[in-house]
Design a protein around this motif. Structure first.
Motif, short mmCIF file in Angstrom:
data_model
loop_
_atom_site.label_atom_id
_atom_site.label_comp_id
_atom_site.label_asym_id
_atom_site.label_seq_id
_atom_site.Cartn_x
_atom_site.Cartn_y
_atom_site.Cartn_z
N SER A 27 2.88 3.66 -9.11
CA SER A 27 1.82 3.00 -9.70
C SER A 27 1.69 1.36 -9.34
O SER A 27 2.63 0.78 -9.22
CB SER A 27 2.22 3.03 -11.48
OG SER A 27 2.15 4.14 -11.67
N ARG A 28 0.61 1.21 -9.09
CA ARG A 28 0.11 -0.30 -8.93
C ARG A 28 -0.79 -0.74 -9.91
O ARG A 28 -1.21 0.25 -10.75
CB ARG A 28 -0.40 -0.26 -7.57
CG ARG A 28 0.78 0.11 -6.40
CD ARG A 28 1.57 -1.05 -6.32
NE ARG A 28 2.70 -0.82 -5.40
CZ ARG A 28 3.79 -0.07 -5.74
NH1 ARG A 28 4.03 0.42 -6.88
NH2 ARG A 28 4.72 -0.03 -4.72
N HIS A 52 0.97 -1.13 -0.04
CA HIS A 52 -0.02 0.09 0.04
C HIS A 52 0.87 0.96 -0.01
O HIS A 52 1.48 1.63 1.05
CB HIS A 52 -0.65 -0.05 1.25
CG HIS A 52 -1.74 -1.40 1.37
ND1 HIS A 52 -2.72 -1.50 0.61
CD2 HIS A 52 -1.83 -2.13 2.34
CE1 HIS A 52 -3.15 -2.78 0.91
NE2 HIS A 52 -2.78 -3.16 2.02
N PRO A 53 1.22 1.69 -1.23
CA PRO A 53 2.49 2.71 -1.28
C PRO A 53 2.31 3.81 -0.19
O PRO A 53 1.01 4.74 -0.50
CB PRO A 53 2.18 3.25 -2.72
CG PRO A 53 1.48 2.13 -3.39
CD PRO A 53 0.57 1.37 -2.62
N SER A 77 -2.77 4.67 -9.04
CA SER A 77 -1.30 5.32 -8.98
C SER A 77 -1.59 6.33 -7.91
O SER A 77 -2.53 7.14 -7.89
CB SER A 77 -1.06 6.01 -10.19
OG SER A 77 -0.76 5.14 -11.26
#
Length: 505
Positions: free
Chosen positions: A327-328, A285-286, A332
């Motif tokens: 980005s995932r 989870h950025p 993003s």
């Protein structure tokens, strides 16, 4: 029985609206949460059930469905506990649905019904500014919420307090606006303590004045770390909007100690063992990394060449764009990263080059050591400053620049830049776009000739050419000159020692 409540979801330092839809219907008892919830959101089932029961209400024996719309965006965290619980109580006719529509509810529920603080509250509240919603938040987040004055914010400690307020208008405390007193940094640090290194101190003053990146090169014990640690003392205080911007980042990263507001420019000095994620941000989870936590402050990388080379290369894009996008698969996240980059390193493996009495490194090993810094990264650094071991004469000298002297010069240059770039998105000389360099950096013919001669002799790239012009613009501003003269270009070139073939071959 159906109920709908207002909520928000974080996306970087921004937030977008989310509708918490609660539906109770007959069938086998169950509790489902849909709408791409993460583990923390799914576990709200147990927290909400216990909180409702332990607050003196009856938990319904039926099938409960919670939908977090829009359903195609991932929802994270514990901020939905309170709205889910209130939605269930609304479906049980404990609360009027009309009352719920006027508020934004944020809070994590403990099993006894008390409301705990949540991360990322400030970005959520900032997103509500453009709505007519009042807010009910945890009392423990009051310090963070006090930055905003245009919102009606109520503080609650327990689920039952919120229900009583909505049902019987029992008063809840109001969060009042706090007067900010932004400051520089700890007064115990002062450049007057640094003996010698006047050239380096002037270079760092230029860094603070024009937001230029710098690399300090010198032997161990020459004062590199001591010099950089005092850099925040000469930087102007944060504005109120900047305090809010930085506090939002620290709130998301869960680095607000006791929910205190950030009023000083950040100074981040991560160890060289830091991971790529820790430096630039990321993870499952950025979350913000060190470059975002240093936003509007200083990022100091001591022992630069000991850092993972891959991590250093990740700095190249944020140094130019002043933000980082993570980005995932489904989303993003963009975090700001407008930091002053300062690094320090030894000139060779043993650290004492060019002292022939102490350095035994071969020329080849020195070149190999410095070559760990890639050309693209070096070209993004404006000043290359050499530090030297202080002499006895330096310790006896009384003609030493103090932080107050340097700070006054920096503030004067900031005022010059503010007037020059009024009405544009440019803040500092280092951020002048290439297409506007000729407009903002007029040169005399002698200055232009000198710069062209340097470019031909070093074979430096165009980025280095532009860096020198921007730096010369700051040097000219320090001297209160509108036109860049040969002396300004000469000093700017003096700070570019790594552009010479000896160091980069």
């Amino acid at each position: 029985m159906f109920c709908k409540l207002n909520s928000y979801c974080l996306n970087g330092i921004d937030a977008f609206p989310v509708e918490v839809e609660v539906d109770l219907h007959n069938g086998l008892p169950g509790f489902d949460i849909v709408g791409l919830p993460d583990s923390a959101v799914k576990e709200a089932r147990e927290r909400v059930k216990s909180a409702i029961t332990n607050s003196g209400f009856s938990f319904p024996i039926c099938h409960i469905t919670i939908n977090l719309a829009p359903a195609d965006i991932k929802k994270e965290g514990c901020i939905y506990d309170l709205p889910i619980a209130l939605g269930i109580l609304c479906c049980l006719n404990e609360i009027s649905s009309q009352e719920l529509n006027r508020y934004l509810f944020i809070g994590e529920l403990a099993l006894d019904g008390s409301i705990r603080n949540v991360r990322g509250l400030l970005p959520l509240l900032c997103a509500v500014h453009h709505t007519n919603l009042a807010c009910i938040i945890p009392s423990s987040n009051a310090e963070e919420a006090s930055l905003l004055q245009e919102l009606e914010i109520h503080l609650a400690n327990h689920l039952k307090e919120v229900v009583n307020y909505l049902k019987m208008n029992t008063p809840l405390p109001i969060c009042h606006k706090k007067t900010l007193c932004p400051s520089s940094t700890h007064s115990s640090l002062d450049y007057v303590d640094v003996k010698g290194q006047e050239t380096v101190k002037r270079g760092l003053m230029l860094c603070a004045a024009g937001s230029h990146n710098a690399l300090l090169i010198g032997p161990p014990g020459s004062g590199k770390t001591m010099l950089v640690q005092r850099l925040p003392t000469i930087m102007p205080p944060l504005t109120e909007n900047e305090c809010i911007e930085i506090t939002k980042i620290y709130s998301i990263a869960q680095q607000l100690n006791n929910c205190q507001i950030i009023t000083q420019r950040p100074f981040r000095a991560p160890h060289h063992t830091i991971s790529n994620y820790g430096l630039v941000g990321g993870g499952l989870h950025p979350k913000p990394g060190e470059i975002s936590l240093a936003h509007l402050g200083v990022l100091f990388l001591d022992e630069l060449l000991e850092f993972n080379k891959e991590a250093l290369e990740l700095l190249r894009q944020p140094l130019e764009s002043h933000h980082i996008t993570l980005s995932r698969a489904q989303i993003s996240f963009t975090y700001p990263a407008n930091f002053l980059f300062i690094a320090a390193t030894n000139p060779c493996p043993c650290g004492y080059y060019p002292d022939p009495k102490r350095c035994s490194c071969s020329l080849q090993s020195i070149k190999k050591y410095i070559s760990k810094l890639s050309g693209p990264l070096i070209s993004r650094i404006d000043l290359h400053l050499e530090t030297h071991m202080p002499t006895l004469k330096d310790f006896k000298s009384t003609n030493v620049l103090s932080s107050n002297d340097m700070k006054q010069i920096v503030q004067d240059v900031h005022e010059i830049q503010k007037k020059r770039y009024q009405g544009t998105s440019i803040l500092y000389n280092s951020q002048i776009p290439t297409q506007f360099i000729s407009m903002y950096c007029p040169m005399t013919s002698s200055a232009e000739d000198l710069l062209h001669q340097w470019l031909e002799s070093t074979h430096a790239n165009i980025r280095a050419y532009d860096k020198i012009l921007r730096l010369a613009r700051t040097i000219a501003d320090v001297s209160h000159h509108n036109t860049i003269d040969m002396d300004h270009i000469s000093e700017a070139i003096h700070y570019r020692i790594l552009d010479y073939p000896f160091c980069t071959s």
